[in-house]
Design a protein around this motif. Structure first.
Motif, PDB file in Angstrom:
ATOM      1  N   SER A 155       0.819  -1.215   0.000  1.00  0.00           N
ATOM      2  CA  SER A 155       0.000   0.000   0.000  1.00  0.00           C
ATOM      3  C   SER A 155       0.854   1.268   0.000  1.00  0.00           C
ATOM      4  N   GLN A 156       2.133   1.134   0.338  1.00  0.00           N
ATOM      5  CA  GLN A 156       3.009   2.291   0.432  1.00  0.00           C
ATOM      6  C   GLN A 156       3.901   2.493  -0.794  1.00  0.00           C
ATOM      7  N   ALA A 157       4.246   1.419  -1.465  1.00  0.00           N
ATOM      8  CA  ALA A 157       5.193   1.493  -2.584  1.00  0.00           C
ATOM      9  C   ALA A 157       4.472   1.249  -3.906  1.00  0.00           C
ATOM     10  N   GLU A 158       4.979   1.876  -4.934  1.00  0.00           N
ATOM     11  CA  GLU A 158       4.425   1.662  -6.265  1.00  0.00           C
ATOM     12  C   GLU A 158       4.629   0.208  -6.710  1.00  0.00           C
ATOM     13  N   ASP A 159       5.844  -0.306  -6.484  1.00  0.00           N
ATOM     14  CA  ASP A 159       6.175  -1.692  -6.814  1.00  0.00           C
ATOM     15  C   ASP A 159       6.830  -2.353  -5.615  1.00  0.00           C
ATOM     16  N   LEU A 160       6.429  -3.600  -5.339  1.00  0.00           N
ATOM     17  CA  LEU A 160       7.022  -4.394  -4.263  1.00  0.00           C
ATOM     18  C   LEU A 160       7.457  -5.722  -4.865  1.00  0.00           C
ATOM     19  N   ILE A 161       8.746  -6.017  -4.739  1.00  0.00           N
ATOM     20  CA  ILE A 161       9.296  -7.294  -5.198  1.00  0.00           C
ATOM     21  C   ILE A 161       9.647  -8.098  -3.955  1.00  0.00           C
ATOM     22  N   VAL A 162       9.093  -9.313  -3.850  1.00  0.00           N
ATOM     23  CA  VAL A 162       9.366 -10.180  -2.713  1.00  0.00           C
ATOM     24  C   VAL A 162      10.088 -11.424  -3.214  1.00  0.00           C
ATOM     25  N   ILE A 163      11.243 -11.698  -2.624  1.00  0.00           N
ATOM     26  CA  ILE A 163      12.016 -12.889  -2.960  1.00  0.00           C
ATOM     27  C   ILE A 163      11.689 -13.968  -1.932  1.00  0.00           C
ATOM     28  N   ALA A 164      11.424 -15.181  -2.417  1.00  0.00           N
ATOM     29  CA  ALA A 164      11.109 -16.303  -1.530  1.00  0.00           C
ATOM     30  C   ALA A 164      11.862 -17.537  -1.996  1.00  0.00           C
ATOM     31  N   GLN A 165      12.272 -18.345  -1.045  1.00  0.00           N
ATOM     32  CA  GLN A 165      12.954 -19.590  -1.384  1.00  0.00           C
ATOM     33  C   GLN A 165      11.942 -20.713  -1.484  1.00  0.00           C
ATOM     34  N   ASP A 166      12.159 -21.606  -2.427  1.00  0.00           N
ATOM     35  CA  ASP A 166      11.324 -22.784  -2.567  1.00  0.00           C
ATOM     36  C   ASP A 166      11.770 -23.810  -1.534  1.00  0.00           C
ATOM     37  N   ALA A 167      11.132 -23.773  -0.370  1.00  0.00           N
ATOM     38  CA  ALA A 167      11.520 -24.663   0.725  1.00  0.00           C
ATOM     39  C   ALA A 167      11.268 -26.124   0.384  1.00  0.00           C
ATOM     40  N   PHE A 168      10.427 -26.390  -0.591  1.00  0.00           N
ATOM     41  CA  PHE A 168      10.114 -27.770  -0.941  1.00  0.00           C
ATOM     42  C   PHE A 168      11.234 -28.442  -1.722  1.00  0.00           C
ATOM     43  N   SER A 169      12.242 -27.645  -2.117  1.00  0.00           N
ATOM     44  CA  SER A 169      13.378 -28.247  -2.809  1.00  0.00           C
ATOM     45  C   SER A 169      14.351 -28.873  -1.807  1.00  0.00           C
ATOM     46  N   GLU A 170      14.127 -28.647  -0.534  1.00  0.00           N
ATOM     47  CA  GLU A 170      14.956 -29.217   0.529  1.00  0.00           C
ATOM     48  C   GLU A 170      14.158 -30.329   1.224  1.00  0.00           C
ATOM     49  N   VAL A 171      14.830 -31.347   1.722  1.00  0.00           N
ATOM     50  CA  VAL A 171      14.160 -32.442   2.420  1.00  0.00           C
ATOM     51  C   VAL A 171      14.228 -32.177   3.923  1.00  0.00           C
ATOM     52  N   PRO A 172      13.059 -31.960   4.582  1.00  0.00           N
ATOM     53  CA  PRO A 172      13.079 -31.705   6.023  1.00  0.00           C
ATOM     54  C   PRO A 172      13.455 -32.955   6.810  1.00  0.00           C
ATOM     55  N   MET A 173      14.142 -32.739   7.907  1.00  0.00           N
ATOM     56  CA  MET A 173      14.638 -33.863   8.694  1.00  0.00           C
ATOM     57  C   MET A 173      13.917 -34.053  10.030  1.00  0.00           C
ATOM     58  N   ASP A 174      13.464 -32.975  10.639  1.00  0.00           N
ATOM     59  CA  ASP A 174      12.858 -33.102  11.957  1.00  0.00           C
ATOM     60  C   ASP A 174      11.509 -32.378  11.984  1.00  0.00           C
ATOM     61  N   PRO A 175      10.721 -32.591  13.047  1.00  0.00           N
ATOM     62  CA  PRO A 175       9.378 -31.997  13.097  1.00  0.00           C
ATOM     63  C   PRO A 175       9.382 -30.464  12.990  1.00  0.00           C
ATOM     64  N   GLU A 176      10.344 -29.801  13.596  1.00  0.00           N
ATOM     65  CA  GLU A 176      10.373 -28.344  13.527  1.00  0.00           C
ATOM     66  C   GLU A 176      10.677 -27.866  12.103  1.00  0.00           C
ATOM     67  N   MET A 177      11.548 -28.582  11.414  1.00  0.00           N
ATOM     68  CA  MET A 177      11.840 -28.227  10.026  1.00  0.00           C
ATOM     69  C   MET A 177      10.610 -28.477   9.155  1.00  0.00           C
ATOM     70  N   ARG A 178       9.871 -29.552   9.422  1.00  0.00           N
ATOM     71  CA  ARG A 178       8.635 -29.813   8.669  1.00  0.00           C
ATOM     72  C   ARG A 178       7.630 -28.685   8.902  1.00  0.00           C
ATOM     73  N   ARG A 179       7.548 -28.200  10.140  1.00  0.00           N
ATOM     74  CA  ARG A 179       6.669 -27.059  10.434  1.00  0.00           C
ATOM     75  C   ARG A 179       7.100 -25.844   9.626  1.00  0.00           C
ATOM     76  N   TYR A 180       8.397 -25.601   9.583  1.00  0.00           N
ATOM     77  CA  TYR A 180       8.929 -24.468   8.826  1.00  0.00           C
ATOM     78  C   TYR A 180       8.562 -24.588   7.339  1.00  0.00           C
ATOM     79  N   VAL A 181       8.757 -25.766   6.772  1.00  0.00           N
ATOM     80  CA  VAL A 181       8.446 -25.991   5.361  1.00  0.00           C
ATOM     81  C   VAL A 181       6.957 -25.789   5.106  1.00  0.00           C
ATOM     82  N   LYS A 182       6.111 -26.313   5.996  1.00  0.00           N
ATOM     83  CA  LYS A 182       4.665 -26.161   5.843  1.00  0.00           C
ATOM     84  C   LYS A 182       4.272 -24.684   5.866  1.00  0.00           C
ATOM     85  N   GLU A 183       4.794 -23.935   6.826  1.00  0.00           N
ATOM     86  CA  GLU A 183       4.473 -22.505   6.906  1.00  0.00           C
ATOM     87  C   GLU A 183       5.035 -21.742   5.716  1.00  0.00           C
TER      88      GLU A 183
END
Length: 181
Positions: A115-143
């Motif tokens: 709402s403040q900027a004319e253009d907003l570019i957001v960079i995001a990592q594809d977390a699904f390209s990594e294999v989660p190992m523990d429950p907290e990492m799975r939570r992170y990937v899900k979120e």
């Protein structure tokens, strides 16, 4: 306009997003850094990213939490680097306000910036390209998946970058106008 640029680790998404930002806005623009300097590896990543954006007219603003508190009124372009770090901060930082519902809270901040900027570019990592190992990492990937879905739904342009090559998933006609400049 809201642009979402995502890809796996080392995919070239940051370089692509920075080049797009320069095409959209050759003059001064904001680089919103969300990475928290917590160790030697993070310090090196911060140095590398600073070097990448040298000479591109970025003014750096560092804020890793609570985007809704940031006043960037009237900015032509804001590049947020990156959603992945922002999510980690909102999930695990002691100062985080909503660690139980980070995707919803983060999107409120994104809408605030949009709402403040004319253009907003957001960079995001594809977390699904990594294999989660523990429950907290799975939570992170899900979120991460949830916030990326919400962001992609609202974004005008969505670009995935793999091996340095952009794949436009949404808003190709809008991006064509920019890239023809």
């Amino acid at each position: 306009m809201l642009y979402m640029i995502f890809g796996g680790s080392g995919s070239g998404k940051s370089a692509y997003a920075e080049d797009l930002a320069v095409k959209l806005c050759p003059e001064e623009k904001v680089y919103l850094a969300t990475l928290t300097d917590i160790d030697e590896e993070m310090e090196q990543r911060i140095r590398d990213h600073r070097k990448m954006r040298e000479g591109k007219n970025f003014r750096t603003v560092e804020q890793g939490l609570a985007l809704e508190t940031l006043d960037l009124s009237g900015e032509r372009l804001v590049l947020l680097e990156c959603m992945t770090n922002l999510l980690a901060n909102e999930l695990y930082s002691p100062e985080a306000k909503h660690p139980d519902a980070p995707a919803t809270y983060i999107m409120e901040g994104i809408r605030h910036l949009k709402s403040q900027a004319e253009d907003l570019i957001v960079i995001a990592q594809d977390a699904f390209s990594e294999v989660p190992m523990d429950p907290e990492m799975r939570r992170y990937v899900k979120e991460s998946g949830r916030v990326n879905q919400l962001l992609a739904k609202e974004a005008d342009v969505v670009v995935e970058v793999k091996f340095g090559l952009p794949l436009v998933l949404k808003g190709g006609e809008l991006l064509s106008e920019v890239e023809s400049r």
